[in-house]
Design an enzyme around this catalytic site. Sequence first.
Site, PDB file in Angstrom:
ATOM      1  N   ASP A  14      -2.631  -4.888   0.271  1.00 47.92           N
ATOM      2  CA  ASP A  14      -2.162  -6.169   0.793  1.00 47.92           C
ATOM      3  C   ASP A  14      -2.770  -6.532   2.138  1.00 47.92           C
ATOM      4  O   ASP A  14      -3.038  -7.710   2.401  1.00 47.92           O
ATOM      5  CB  ASP A  14      -0.633  -6.208   0.857  1.00 47.92           C
ATOM      6  CG  ASP A  14      -0.011  -5.076   1.673  1.00 47.92           C
ATOM      7  OD1 ASP A  14      -0.747  -4.238   2.212  1.00 47.92           O
ATOM      8  OD2 ASP A  14       1.235  -5.039   1.750  1.00 47.92           O
ATOM      9  N   MET A  25       0.825  -1.201   0.000  1.00 52.74           N
ATOM     10  CA  MET A  25       0.000   0.000   0.000  1.00 52.74           C
ATOM     11  C   MET A  25       0.866   1.261   0.000  1.00 52.74           C
ATOM     12  O   MET A  25       2.063   1.211   0.251  1.00 52.74           O
ATOM     13  CB  MET A  25      -0.932  -0.004   1.207  1.00 52.74           C
ATOM     14  CG  MET A  25      -1.868  -1.197   1.239  1.00 52.74           C
ATOM     15  SD  MET A  25      -2.987  -1.214   2.660  1.00 52.74           S
ATOM     16  CE  MET A  25      -4.108   0.125   2.228  1.00 52.74           C
ATOM     17  N   HIS A  26       0.244   2.395  -0.278  1.00 54.25           N
ATOM     18  CA  HIS A  26       0.800   3.748  -0.119  1.00 54.25           C
ATOM     19  C   HIS A  26       1.794   4.183  -1.191  1.00 54.25           C
ATOM     20  O   HIS A  26       2.065   5.370  -1.313  1.00 54.25           O
ATOM     21  CB  HIS A  26       1.484   3.910   1.247  1.00 54.25           C
ATOM     22  CG  HIS A  26       0.689   3.443   2.419  1.00 54.25           C
ATOM     23  ND1 HIS A  26      -0.540   3.974   2.733  1.00 54.25           N
ATOM     24  CD2 HIS A  26       0.952   2.491   3.355  1.00 54.25           C
ATOM     25  CE1 HIS A  26      -1.002   3.371   3.823  1.00 54.25           C
ATOM     26  NE2 HIS A  26      -0.128   2.478   4.211  1.00 54.25           N
TER      27      HIS A  26
END
Length: 513
Positions: free
Chosen positions: A240, A81-82
């Site tokens: 995830d 992520m991110h």
Amino acid sequence: MNRQVVLGIDVGTSGTKVIAVALDGSIVSVATVSYEMLTPKPGYAEQNPEDWWNATVTAIQTVLAKAGDVSVACIGLSGQMHGLVPLDKDGRVIRPSIIWCDLRSDAEALELERTVGRDTVIQLTENPPLPNFTITKILWMRNHERDLYNRINKVLLPKDYIRYRLTDVLAMDVSDASGTLMLDVAKRTWSEEMCKAAGVPMEWLPPVYEANEVVGHLSAAAAQLLGLPEGVPVVAGAGDQAAGAIGLGIVVPGTVSAVFGTSGVVLAVTDKSLRDPGGRLHTFCHAQRNSWFVMGVTQAAGGSLQWYRNRFGQMEQTVATRSGSDVYTLLMKEAETVAPGADGLLFLPYLMGERSPHLDSQARGAWIGLQWQHTAAHLVRAILEGVSFSLRDCWEVMQQIGVKSSGWKASGGGAGGRLWMEVFASIIGNPVQIMQASHGPALGAAILAAQGIGALTEDPASIQAWLGTGNSVPPRADWVEFYNDLYPLFQKGYRETKNLMHDLNGLARRLQA
């Protein structure tokens, strides 16, 4: 007639995993292709999206070769992520992706606090401004790479870039979008107010979907490269942590998961958007409709053990190579020879700063209590315990805002080690069920693909039919009381060294200037 399968793709930090699952839930084949994380400066963490794509292609080709005579019914995705993947007007990547554990945008996170207001950001997005979130990476580009920033036409996350390469479709799902700090998590849509306050153009953001919605189909070019027919449906997928929770059957309130990947995560499902007023936890959309989760993150969980292996485990790596064994298995055998508490040694796992509950990008790792008699086995044992204590930190905050547990499940590479799971179960005082620990988010991505074509529903029993029960690891009764006594000392370790860590970081920045 060939066997129908769904593919689950997980674009992880250390590599991309692809899993082929038959429509009865049986695992047909698995492949993982690794790549490197780039650290051009202290606190920086980047990866090349082309490396993700090449790894995905190779892993899919390998999985299909292993699977034999199968037909792919749908493809699901998950990923770290991110991470910021900026594209220009021609759909080309502008710069290497600034990934989740990068800390360079600390100043931009503070800028959001100052200009928008910490409480306002939490009200708009359910989460505090942190350097891990995608929006701060965008602001860092604006402040430090203006020429590249001016070329941005679209912003994607890692798994969404892979879907774009598979389908030519720009999209994002609500669970992954929750980690951008630009989504109204409660309403499951982009927050125009947040984007306007931060100065991020709304047109840069792709449409958002529920995780199991079909959003595109395999393009002719991708199909030819992969050896698949054109037109295979591809779902939106999930971040995830959401996908990993789906792959564990963490879909109803009360169920809690602990993920031992590069980062460590404690995640609990809620039936509403539940906010931590202190911003110590993250509240994200789950990968099922009308469902959310709260999550606490330890930046370096399995990453702490990986760091030790790379820096100090050369002997074990040599032995593992010669004997054909696993280096982590050897490290665990060494740690088994050491009693709980590692003979007075504590490990703070803040190698990449820390998120929950400290929200401190300047936190740093440490062994406290080193003595002459300590060996490599003591260091490893202390790592297992320090990471587990850090995850307990996350759980303690969840309980403070009203989250309750009806059972724990674990996944990730670290969950494959019996010793680590015994340590963790004893530190949280609950049995931990290990559910296909090695498959993680890739299995969740495959479940989302199966839901996308109607082979599974969102009913928990439908998902559970694929998963089985797994093995349960109970707490060690003789360890529980000792760890309860040690836990406050672990907490004190951060409090007593925080100012020292910050001072050392300031000095290091002066030397690098």
